[in-house]
Design a protein around this motif. Structure first.
Motif, short mmCIF file in Angstrom:
data_model
loop_
_atom_site.label_atom_id
_atom_site.label_comp_id
_atom_site.label_asym_id
_atom_site.label_seq_id
_atom_site.Cartn_x
_atom_site.Cartn_y
_atom_site.Cartn_z
N ASN A 200 0.86 -1.18 0.00
CA ASN A 200 0.00 0.00 0.00
C ASN A 200 0.90 1.23 0.00
O ASN A 200 1.45 1.62 1.03
N ASP A 201 1.06 1.83 -1.18
CA ASP A 201 1.94 3.00 -1.30
C ASP A 201 1.20 4.30 -1.00
O ASP A 201 1.70 5.39 -1.29
N LYS A 202 0.00 4.16 -0.45
CA LYS A 202 -0.84 5.29 -0.04
C LYS A 202 -1.43 6.06 -1.21
O LYS A 202 -2.03 7.12 -1.02
N THR A 203 -1.27 5.54 -2.43
CA THR A 203 -1.95 6.14 -3.57
C THR A 203 -3.27 5.40 -3.79
O THR A 203 -3.44 4.27 -3.38
N GLY A 204 -4.20 6.05 -4.45
CA GLY A 204 -5.48 5.44 -4.72
C GLY A 204 -6.36 5.42 -3.49
O GLY A 204 -5.98 5.90 -2.40
N PRO A 205 -7.57 4.87 -3.62
CA PRO A 205 -8.52 4.84 -2.50
C PRO A 205 -7.94 4.07 -1.32
O PRO A 205 -7.31 3.03 -1.48
N GLN A 206 -8.18 4.58 -0.11
CA GLN A 206 -7.72 3.95 1.11
C GLN A 206 -8.93 3.37 1.87
O GLN A 206 -10.03 3.92 1.80
N PRO A 207 -8.73 2.26 2.58
CA PRO A 207 -9.85 1.68 3.32
C PRO A 207 -10.31 2.59 4.45
O PRO A 207 -9.54 3.42 4.95
N GLU A 208 -11.55 2.44 4.86
CA GLU A 208 -12.07 3.20 5.98
C GLU A 208 -11.40 2.76 7.27
O GLU A 208 -10.87 1.65 7.38
N THR A 209 -11.42 3.64 8.27
CA THR A 209 -10.81 3.28 9.55
C THR A 209 -11.70 2.36 10.37
O THR A 209 -11.25 1.73 11.32
N CYS A 210 -12.98 2.26 9.99
CA CYS A 210 -13.89 1.34 10.67
C CYS A 210 -13.71 -0.07 10.09
O CYS A 210 -13.64 -0.24 8.88
N SER A 211 -13.64 -1.07 10.97
CA SER A 211 -13.50 -2.45 10.52
C SER A 211 -14.28 -3.36 11.44
O SER A 211 -14.28 -3.19 12.66
N HIS A 212 -14.93 -4.37 10.85
CA HIS A 212 -15.65 -5.35 11.66
C HIS A 212 -14.70 -6.28 12.40
O HIS A 212 -15.13 -7.04 13.27
N ALA A 213 -13.41 -6.23 12.07
CA ALA A 213 -12.45 -7.14 12.71
C ALA A 213 -11.93 -6.61 14.04
O ALA A 213 -11.35 -7.35 14.82
N GLU A 214 -12.11 -5.33 14.30
CA GLU A 214 -11.60 -4.72 15.53
C GLU A 214 -12.63 -3.77 16.11
O GLU A 214 -13.49 -3.26 15.39
N SER A 215 -12.53 -3.51 17.39
CA SER A 215 -13.46 -2.58 18.03
C SER A 215 -12.97 -1.14 17.97
O SER A 215 -13.75 -0.20 18.04
N GLU A 216 -11.65 -0.95 17.81
CA GLU A 216 -11.09 0.40 17.75
C GLU A 216 -10.88 0.81 16.29
O GLU A 216 -10.91 -0.04 15.39
N PRO A 217 -10.66 2.11 16.01
CA PRO A 217 -10.36 2.54 14.64
C PRO A 217 -9.15 1.79 14.10
O PRO A 217 -8.21 1.46 14.83
N PHE A 218 -9.16 1.56 12.78
CA PHE A 218 -8.18 0.68 12.15
C PHE A 218 -7.57 1.41 10.97
O PHE A 218 -8.21 1.60 9.94
#
Length: 318
Positions: free
Chosen positions: A152-170
């Protein structure tokens, strides 16, 4: 990845077979980015009174339909009646004593992981890992399911910080990859089988070792609730490494060594990145048995330290 019975194909195989309670997975060739496979799930008949020292097979109760298919007397269409997923009417699927074919995925056509009634994609990852799972890393090409790992070179769309895999921001991770899974915890005892090939770390060179896991596994909940897991993994440390795991824990918010039991198998003379192989496990109340190309390579019995998982799970591939 292909989900369907355990018949073998050449290096282009892409199916997964599940019998009675589970699937198989297989990765593809070429790049470190793409494993693919076929999956087969078959259901098991078993007796609660069977001896725990008996062979790890289902009991003697088999339905008429299953028996006819096992004896080779059922037509192809009849044998596939009631089979979930996307079986091929032209394939002759493998049969196993006391198991009934239940789920097959051939990946002959791309799956819509947003609307498919059985399959979907994972949106998270683990806080201790390097990878964030994204839908875009799962591809269907040429009758295969492929999972791609990339930087992930930080270009292009980035995933949201919300994830069903964790309770805290991701936050985004250094790597992107994918995980295909079933929607619900509805798979338990049975045979799970996949034909897959592990990725190459350097394109065109299958001898270079790396740091990855290609796996098909049964999994429930994980953190905070009922952690149940049965894995068969191909790892990047050698050309022939196969790992088998059982995890069992309650109310656990992170992995610990004491919740996992692992066994290793060295497929000597084989290069799991160069060729497709069939990986499988049979999960029964009396024990778990793992197979590599039809050969028994490991087992987990009631006498082992961790209990045999008893709760229903999802089928996962990543």
């Amino acid at each position: 990845l292909k989900l369907h019975p355990s018949l073998c194909r050449a290096s282009q195989q892409r199916r997964v077979l599940s019998m009675a309670s589970g699937p198989t997975v297989m990765p593809t060739h070429g790049h470190p980015r793409r494993p693919l496979a076929a999956l087969l799930l078959a259901g098991a008949s078993w007796s609660a009174h069977a001896s725990l020292t008996a062979p790890l097979r289902g009991g003697s109760s088999v339905s008429t339909t299953a028996m006819a298919a096992a004896n080779g007397t059922a037509s192809a269409s009849a044998a596939l009646a009631g089979v979930f997923g996307h079986p091929s009417p032209t394939e002759v699927y493998p049969t196993y004593s006391d198991f009934t074919l239940w789920l097959v995925e051939e990946f002959d056509a791309p799956l819509d992981l947003d609307t498919d009634p059985i399959w979907t994609w994972s949106d998270g990852g683990l806080r201790e890992g390097q990878v964030r799972f994204e839908k875009e890393a799962i591809k269907f090409e040429g009758g295969k399911m492929m999972i791609e790992a990339s930087i992930n070179d930080k270009t292009g769309p980035q995933p949201e910080t919300c994830s069903h895999a964790e309770s805290e921001p991701f936050t985004p991770k250094t790597l992107r990859s994918g995980e295909m899974r079933t929607r619900h915890n509805m798979f338990r005892y049975g045979r799970y089988e996949v034909r897959m090939r592990a990725p190459t770390v350097q394109t065109g060179n299958t001898t270079v070792n790396g740091n990855y896991i290609s796996t098909m596994f049964a999994f429930r909940d994980g953190k905070f609730k009922h952690w149940r897991e049965i894995d068969i993994e191909v790892t990047g440390d050698t050309q022939s490494s196969v790992t088998m795991n059982v995890l069992n824990a309650e109310n656990t918010d992170a992995w610990r060594p004491d919740i996992q039991s692992s066994k290793k198998f060295d497929a000597k003379g084989q290069n799991v990145r160069a060729d497709f192989h069939t990986y499988a496990f049979e999960w029964l109340p009396s024990g778990i048995t793992w197979y590599f190309d039809g050969e028994k390579v490991g087992e987990h019995l009631p006498a082992d330290v961790l209990p045999i998982p008893e709760l229903s799970t999802k089928i996962m591939m990543n």
